[in-house]
Design a protein around this motif. Structure first.
Motif, PDB file in Angstrom:
ATOM      1  N   HIS A  60       4.277   5.441   4.333  1.00 40.17           N
ATOM      2  CA  HIS A  60       5.646   5.846   3.970  1.00 40.17           C
ATOM      3  C   HIS A  60       6.597   4.759   4.432  1.00 40.17           C
ATOM      4  O   HIS A  60       6.153   3.727   4.919  1.00 40.17           O
ATOM      5  CB  HIS A  60       5.997   7.226   4.545  1.00 40.17           C
ATOM      6  N   HIS A  94       9.089   4.524   6.780  1.00 36.97           N
ATOM      7  CA  HIS A  94       9.771   4.413   8.078  1.00 36.97           C
ATOM      8  C   HIS A  94       9.516   3.045   8.720  1.00 36.97           C
ATOM      9  O   HIS A  94       8.408   2.511   8.641  1.00 36.97           O
ATOM     10  CB  HIS A  94       9.327   5.547   9.016  1.00 36.97           C
ATOM     11  N   HIS A 131       6.522   1.695  10.623  1.00 33.17           N
ATOM     12  CA  HIS A 131       5.276   1.527   9.860  1.00 33.17           C
ATOM     13  C   HIS A 131       5.304   0.285   8.954  1.00 33.17           C
ATOM     14  O   HIS A 131       4.266  -0.305   8.684  1.00 33.17           O
ATOM     15  CB  HIS A 131       5.013   2.774   8.989  1.00 33.17           C
ATOM     16  N   HIS A 176       6.649  14.697   4.951  1.00 30.52           N
ATOM     17  CA  HIS A 176       7.333  14.026   6.056  1.00 30.52           C
ATOM     18  C   HIS A 176       8.516  13.213   5.518  1.00 30.52           C
ATOM     19  O   HIS A 176       9.559  13.106   6.169  1.00 30.52           O
ATOM     20  CB  HIS A 176       6.317  13.148   6.784  1.00 30.52           C
ATOM     21  N   ASP A 208       2.475   9.917   8.839  1.00 33.42           N
ATOM     22  CA  ASP A 208       3.156  10.900   9.685  1.00 33.42           C
ATOM     23  C   ASP A 208       3.162  12.305   9.080  1.00 33.42           C
ATOM     24  O   ASP A 208       3.796  13.212   9.625  1.00 33.42           O
ATOM     25  CB  ASP A 208       4.590  10.435   9.982  1.00 33.42           C
TER      26      ASP A 208
HETATM   27 ZN    ZN Z   1       7.501   8.486   9.847  1.00 30.94          ZN
END
Ligand code: ZN
Length: 251
Positions: free
Chosen positions: A73, A75, A78, A132, A154
């Motif tokens: 994803h 974020h 990451h 998430h 996540d």
């Molecule tokens: Zn995350």
């Protein structure tokens, strides 16, 4: 003597073709590495800061095959290292189309994407619906003799509450149900942060989130102005309980 020790990057072997390293934190991020004969996949290379040279060197110690990056994803903890890896010659970075990953070169949407890595090793990227975030992918590894390893990003959190701040709680419960139903093909589940878990953990995480969704929704219906009174009965710590209620009330 150096002023500060460089960040060490160490991949430990989970299975024949599957490796795991921890970066940054706390809590540290789980970075996955899947090796085939023709290509290697690096899952969630980590935040922008940190010693990416050490990470890349650790990858190159294990494989000189073409390196493909996959983000679970968008974020920053990451995907921040994507930039560095692109400058180092990585020219394929896959992420979900709604993940907002500007450095991605290949976007995954509703259809699962299979990456054959050579030598019978395959990586399958799949979007289980919003959860998430609005653009989560799970990354499954299939290989001869493997019991199946699933990197969950996540969507799954071990050792701490799930993070709700830009989540879709109702759909997240459904995505966890879909993930659990894949337990026939995958027996090991690696969260974005925390220790490896099994299908029972996914089932109990789903039950707890369903309960959190139910009590929060009821509190919002009953007292729109101060649903935060429900915080003590939401099955998470006060911070994430508040985030969950805020997320549900705003929609
Ligand atoms: Zn995350």
């Amino acid at each position: 003597m150096m002023d500060h020790a460089p960040e060490s990057a160490h991949f430990r072997r989970l299975e024949d073709h599957v490796f795991l390293a921890e970066r940054g934190g706390p809590p540290p991020l789980n970075v996955g590495l899947i090796l085939g004969e023709d290509a290697a996949v690096l899952i969630d290379p980590g935040p922008a800061g940190g010693d990416h040279t050490a990470l890349l060197a650790a990858v190159r110690e294990l494989s000189s095959a073409e390196l493909i990056v996959v983000n679970t994803h968008g974020h920053p903890d990451h995907v921040g290292a994507n930039d560095f890896l692109r400058r180092q010659g990585v020219h394929r970075i896959l992420a979900h189309a709604d993940a907002g990953v500007e450095t991605a070169t290949d976007l995954v949407a509703a259809e699962p994407v299979t990456l054959p890595l050579g030598g019978g090793v395959e990586v399958v990227l799949e979007h289980l619906g919003r959860g998430h975030t609005q653009g989560d992918l799970v990354v499954g590894v299939r290989a001869e003799g493997s019991t199946g390893v699933m990197f969950c990003g996540d969507l799954v959190r071990e050792g701490d509450d799930p993070e709700f701040h830009d989540s879709y709680p109702k759909e997240w419960v459904r995505a966890l149900g879909r993930l659990w139903s894949m337990a026939g093909s995958y027996s090991r589940f690696v969260p974005g942060h925390g220790h490896e878990v099994d299908a029972d953990f996914i089932a109990s995480m789903r039950r707890r989130m369903q309960q959190g969704y139910n009590v929060s929704s009821q509190a919002i219906r009953e007292s729109v102005n101060d649903a935060t009174k429900a915080i003590p009965i939401v099955p998470y710590g006060p911070g994430e309980s508040r985030e969950l209620i805020t997320r549900l009330r705003g929609r």
